[in-house]
Write a protein that holds these residues in place. Structure first.
Motif, PDB file in Angstrom:
ATOM      1  N   GLY A 124       0.808  -1.210   0.000  1.00 38.88           N
ATOM      2  CA  GLY A 124       0.000   0.000   0.000  1.00 38.88           C
ATOM      3  C   GLY A 124       0.843   1.263   0.000  1.00 38.88           C
ATOM      4  N   ALA A 125       0.272   2.332   0.534  1.00 38.18           N
ATOM      5  CA  ALA A 125       0.926   3.638   0.497  1.00 38.18           C
ATOM      6  C   ALA A 125       0.944   4.279   1.873  1.00 38.18           C
ATOM      7  N   THR A 126       1.891   5.205   2.055  1.00 35.62           N
ATOM      8  CA  THR A 126       2.019   5.950   3.303  1.00 35.62           C
ATOM      9  C   THR A 126       2.315   7.402   2.972  1.00 35.62           C
ATOM     10  N   LEU A 127       1.631   8.318   3.677  1.00 38.50           N
ATOM     11  CA  LEU A 127       1.866   9.751   3.573  1.00 38.50           C
ATOM     12  C   LEU A 127       2.307  10.233   4.947  1.00 38.50           C
ATOM     13  N   MET A 128       3.457  10.923   4.997  1.00 38.88           N
ATOM     14  CA  MET A 128       3.960  11.448   6.268  1.00 38.88           C
ATOM     15  C   MET A 128       4.182  12.950   6.139  1.00 38.88           C
ATOM     16  N   VAL A 129       3.750  13.683   7.139  1.00 43.11           N
ATOM     17  CA  VAL A 129       3.976  15.121   7.229  1.00 43.11           C
ATOM     18  C   VAL A 129       4.617  15.363   8.588  1.00 43.11           C
ATOM     19  N   LYS A 130       5.759  16.051   8.603  1.00 46.79           N
ATOM     20  CA  LYS A 130       6.522  16.186   9.844  1.00 46.79           C
ATOM     21  C   LYS A 130       7.059  17.607   9.978  1.00 46.79           C
ATOM     22  N   HIS A 131       7.165  18.067  11.203  1.00 51.57           N
ATOM     23  CA  HIS A 131       7.780  19.354  11.506  1.00 51.57           C
ATOM     24  C   HIS A 131       9.175  19.099  12.048  1.00 51.57           C
ATOM     25  N   GLN A 132      10.068  20.098  11.997  1.00 51.30           N
ATOM     26  CA  GLN A 132      11.416  19.918  12.528  1.00 51.30           C
ATOM     27  C   GLN A 132      11.423  19.592  14.021  1.00 51.30           C
ATOM     28  N   ASN A 133      10.359  19.959  14.747  1.00 54.72           N
ATOM     29  CA  ASN A 133      10.297  19.647  16.181  1.00 54.72           C
ATOM     30  C   ASN A 133       9.780  18.224  16.428  1.00 54.72           C
ATOM     31  N   ASN A 134       9.698  17.414  15.364  1.00 47.83           N
ATOM     32  CA  ASN A 134       9.313  15.999  15.403  1.00 47.83           C
ATOM     33  C   ASN A 134       7.832  15.747  15.626  1.00 47.83           C
ATOM     34  N   THR A 135       6.987  16.779  15.605  1.00 47.31           N
ATOM     35  CA  THR A 135       5.546  16.524  15.586  1.00 47.31           C
ATOM     36  C   THR A 135       5.168  16.186  14.154  1.00 47.31           C
ATOM     37  N   GLY A 136       4.099  15.417  14.034  1.00 46.24           N
ATOM     38  CA  GLY A 136       3.699  15.083  12.681  1.00 46.24           C
ATOM     39  C   GLY A 136       2.506  14.171  12.623  1.00 46.24           C
ATOM     40  N   ALA A 137       2.193  13.779  11.405  1.00 47.36           N
ATOM     41  CA  ALA A 137       1.061  12.889  11.165  1.00 47.36           C
ATOM     42  C   ALA A 137       1.442  11.916  10.053  1.00 47.36           C
ATOM     43  N   MET A 138       0.863  10.721  10.130  1.00 42.49           N
ATOM     44  CA  MET A 138       1.095   9.702   9.113  1.00 42.49           C
ATOM     45  C   MET A 138      -0.235   9.043   8.791  1.00 42.49           C
ATOM     46  N   LEU A 139      -0.533   8.950   7.505  1.00 44.90           N
ATOM     47  CA  LEU A 139      -1.698   8.230   7.011  1.00 44.90           C
ATOM     48  C   LEU A 139      -1.157   7.066   6.208  1.00 44.90           C
TER      49      LEU A 139
END
Length: 168
Positions: A124-139
């Motif tokens: 399948g697929a993965t989308l990751m969005v991350k900030h330099q402070n290591n907060t983020g989200a992954m679908l």
């Protein structure tokens, strides 16, 4: 002697004419809109001579300010974008092992992938969005069902999966 000189001149003229014809034919081929280039790589530089786009099969290992950061996890073929200082800022390509296609965008320092999409032919697929402070989200659909993961600034993870309670 005059006959030999005439035959020699005629032969040289025919060779020169053939060479001109061949050169004209090659020049026409080089300018043809149907022309196809074959290469293992291409580097596009800006006005100051700094590499800004690399197209390769495979592309070189990642850099930061023109210094190698070590080898890639696996050889990657595709396009790499570089910042004005030579730092890798992202790219798009396919991995030679695993068959994954990857699209990344990195922060200005090149240290953090702030946006990443991975498509795996088997998982399948993965989308990751991350900030330099290591907060983020992954679908992701990596485990066969959709999952949503949030990570806060302390590193705590919150999951949302079908049939499970939502994150707080």
């Amino acid at each position: 002697m005059s006959r030999a000189l005439s035959i020699t001149a005629l032969a040289l003229s025919l060779v020169a004419l053939a060479a001109c014809g061949w050169t004209a034919w090659r020049q026409q081929q080089a300018q043809s809109p149907d022309r196809v280039l074959h290469a293992r790589g291409l580097i596009i530089r800006d006005g100051q001579g700094q590499a800004r786009v690399i197209l390769g099969a495979p592309v070189p290992d990642p850099t930061r300010s023109e210094k190698a950061l070590g080898p890639r996890a696996a050889p990657l073929s595709g396009v790499v974008l570089l910042g004005p200082d030579g730092t890798e800022r992202g790219g798009y390509g396919t991995l030679d092992t695993g068959g994954e296609a990857i699209l990344t965008l990195d922060d200005a320092s090149g240290a953090t992938e702030v946006f990443k999409v991975v498509a795996n032919p088997d998982r399948g697929a993965t989308l990751m969005v991350k900030h330099q402070n290591n907060t983020g989200a992954m679908l992701t659909s990596w485990q066969g069902a959709p999952e949503l993961l949030f990570v806060d600034e302390t590193g705590r993870s919150f999951y949302v999966r079908p049939g499970m309670p939502s994150a707080p």
